[in-house]
Design a protein around this motif. Structure first.
Motif, PDB file in Angstrom:
ATOM      1  N   LEU A   1      38.126  36.077  35.941  1.00 45.90           N
ATOM      2  CA  LEU A   1      37.410  37.248  36.434  1.00 45.90           C
ATOM      3  C   LEU A   1      38.070  37.884  37.666  1.00 45.90           C
ATOM      4  CD1 LEU A   1      35.014  39.145  36.182  1.00 45.90           C
ATOM      5  CD2 LEU A   1      33.612  37.453  37.372  1.00 45.90           C
TER       6      LEU A   1
ATOM      7  N   PHE B   1      32.330  37.824  28.348  1.00 51.25           N
ATOM      8  CA  PHE B   1      33.314  36.744  28.340  1.00 51.25           C
ATOM      9  C   PHE B   1      33.493  36.239  26.914  1.00 51.25           C
ATOM     10  CE2 PHE B   1      31.357  36.576  32.588  1.00 51.25           C
ATOM     11  CZ  PHE B   1      32.494  36.721  33.376  1.00 51.25           C
TER      12      PHE B   1
ATOM     13  N   ALA C   1      37.354  31.747  30.116  1.00 52.32           N
ATOM     14  CA  ALA C   1      37.727  33.102  30.526  1.00 52.32           C
ATOM     15  C   ALA C   1      37.072  33.515  31.838  1.00 52.32           C
ATOM     16  CB  ALA C   1      37.358  34.090  29.424  1.00 52.32           C
ATOM     17  N   GLN C   2      35.944  32.895  32.175  1.00 56.64           N
ATOM     18  CA  GLN C   2      35.255  33.254  33.410  1.00 56.64           C
ATOM     19  C   GLN C   2      36.135  33.022  34.640  1.00 56.64           C
ATOM     20  OE1 GLN C   2      31.170  31.880  33.716  1.00 56.64           O
ATOM     21  NE2 GLN C   2      31.029  31.616  31.521  1.00 56.64           N
TER      22      GLN C   2
ATOM     23  N   ILE D   1      38.297  38.760  28.631  1.00 53.64           N
ATOM     24  CA  ILE D   1      37.147  39.385  29.287  1.00 53.64           C
ATOM     25  C   ILE D   1      37.156  40.878  28.978  1.00 53.64           C
ATOM     26  CG2 ILE D   1      35.839  39.605  31.446  1.00 53.64           C
ATOM     27  CD1 ILE D   1      37.815  37.655  32.726  1.00 53.64           C
TER      28      ILE D   1
END
Length: 352
Positions: free
Chosen positions: A100, A91, A96-97, A65
């Motif tokens: 966060l 992203f 990968a989200q 990110i």
């Protein structure tokens, strides 16, 4: 999975990682937009820092990110301006989200800050969820701003879209087109190529300066994002000419990601003396037909704003929000929270 947090300038980040960035949902989440925001819209004394989270794999650091944020003193905010209607981190994969919250924790724990302003963001996004669920680890939170975003998705053709429009809108466009054609000659150009942009942009500036709108803050910003959009095939700049005079202009951007193609309406203006012909509506319908028939978009969205006319064109509604946080670990952060969060609640309680 071991993670690593690093910071870069925007120029350093672009040099090292621009080739790895996936297509964003909206053009205003793209690198050209962010670079234009840094170049033309940054306040004096502010710097852009890109906060990045990496994972270690086979002795390599793989970026997950990247979040470009503006640092000014001990205030941190999203890299946006009044030209921006949505923001979110970059992203590098769908998975990968989920990381966060980890990046958010690194930003708030490894930087000196008193206030943190993030938005506008889609209220149903993972970013909004992370900010809501993780606020106890950040500080005091308040809803700083909320705005409407009119849109229409699941579009399959211009014919489908047109048939669903209100009868009054369709009748108005038919009558005004007939009236205009009877009294004048008119035509519409839709600019998509960079080679045609310079001349078209002169028309756009002239129309905007004669319109009902206030003076434009930065034509340089708009020229920059339009030029880069044209280079990438994302620009749709519509011009309506009456007797060969450009009288209405609109700037739309087209963006495709994850099998969804979106047309975003960015700028609209017309010369008021031609209002009786509804030149703005004629141009909007022509651009709608172009993006649906030629570009095959699945969604059209209006940016932000609650103007009533938008419902006739794009009847669905969602909100975009901006959150502001105050650092609960510092004296000044607590004083800001007292002033901005707690005192308004006390005042509202006694005024009930």
């Amino acid at each position: 999975m071991a993670t690593l947090y690093q910071q870069f300038s925007l120029a350093e980040f672009v040099k090292q990682y621009s080739a790895e960035i996936a297509q964003p949902r909206y053009y205003e989440l793209s690198l050209p937009w962010l670079l234009a925001s840094e170049s033309y819209m940054l306040a004096e004394g502010a710097d852009v820092i890109v906060h990045c989270l990496f994972k270690k794999s086979d002795n390599k650091d793989i970026i997950l990110i990247a979040w470009p944020l503006v640092h000014r003193g001990q205030a941190i905010s999203s890299l946006t301006s009044f030209y921006s209607t949505v923001t979110e981190p970059l992203f590098f994969s769908k998975e990968a989200q989920q990381k966060l919250p980890s990046l958010l924790q690194c930003i708030t724990q490894q930087n000196q800050w008193q206030s943190l302003s993030l938005g506008p963001i889609d209220s149903t996004s993972l970013l909004a969820q992370a900010l809501s669920n993780g606020q106890d680890n950040i500080g005091y939170r308040r809803l700083f701003a909320q705005s409407d975003n009119f849109y229409l998705n699941e579009l399959s053709s211009f014919e489908q879209y047109y048939q669903q429009r209100p009868s009054q809108l369709k009748n108005t466009i038919k009558r005004k087109a007939k009236k205009l054609a009877k009294q004048h000659s008119y035509h519409i150009d839709i600019i998509t190529q960079e080679s045609d942009l310079a001349a078209a942009f002169i028309h756009y500036k002239s129309i905007y300066q004669q319109s009902w709108k206030a003076d434009e803050y930065s034509f340089d910003f708009i020229d920059y994002v339009c030029r880069h959009a044209a280079q990438q095939g994302k620009l749709r700049l519509g011009l309506l000419f009456v007797d060969n005079i450009a009288v209405a202009a609109q700037i739309w951007f087209v963006q495709e990601s994850a099998q969804v193609k979106v047309a975003s309406i960015f700028k609209l203006a017309y010369i008021p003396q031609y209002q009786d012909y509804s030149v703005g509506s004629l141009l909007s319908m022509a651009l709608s037909e172009h993006v649906l028939s030629c570009d095959k978009v699945n969604e059209i969205e209006f940016g932000m704003g609650s103007e009533a006319y938008k419902k006739d064109w794009l009847p669905k509604l969602r909100s975009r929000v901006t959150y502001q946080f105050f650092n609960a670990q510092t004296i000044y952060g607590n004083l800001l929270a007292l002033r901005k969060v707690l005192l308004p609640k006390v005042k509202a309680y006694f005024l009930r």
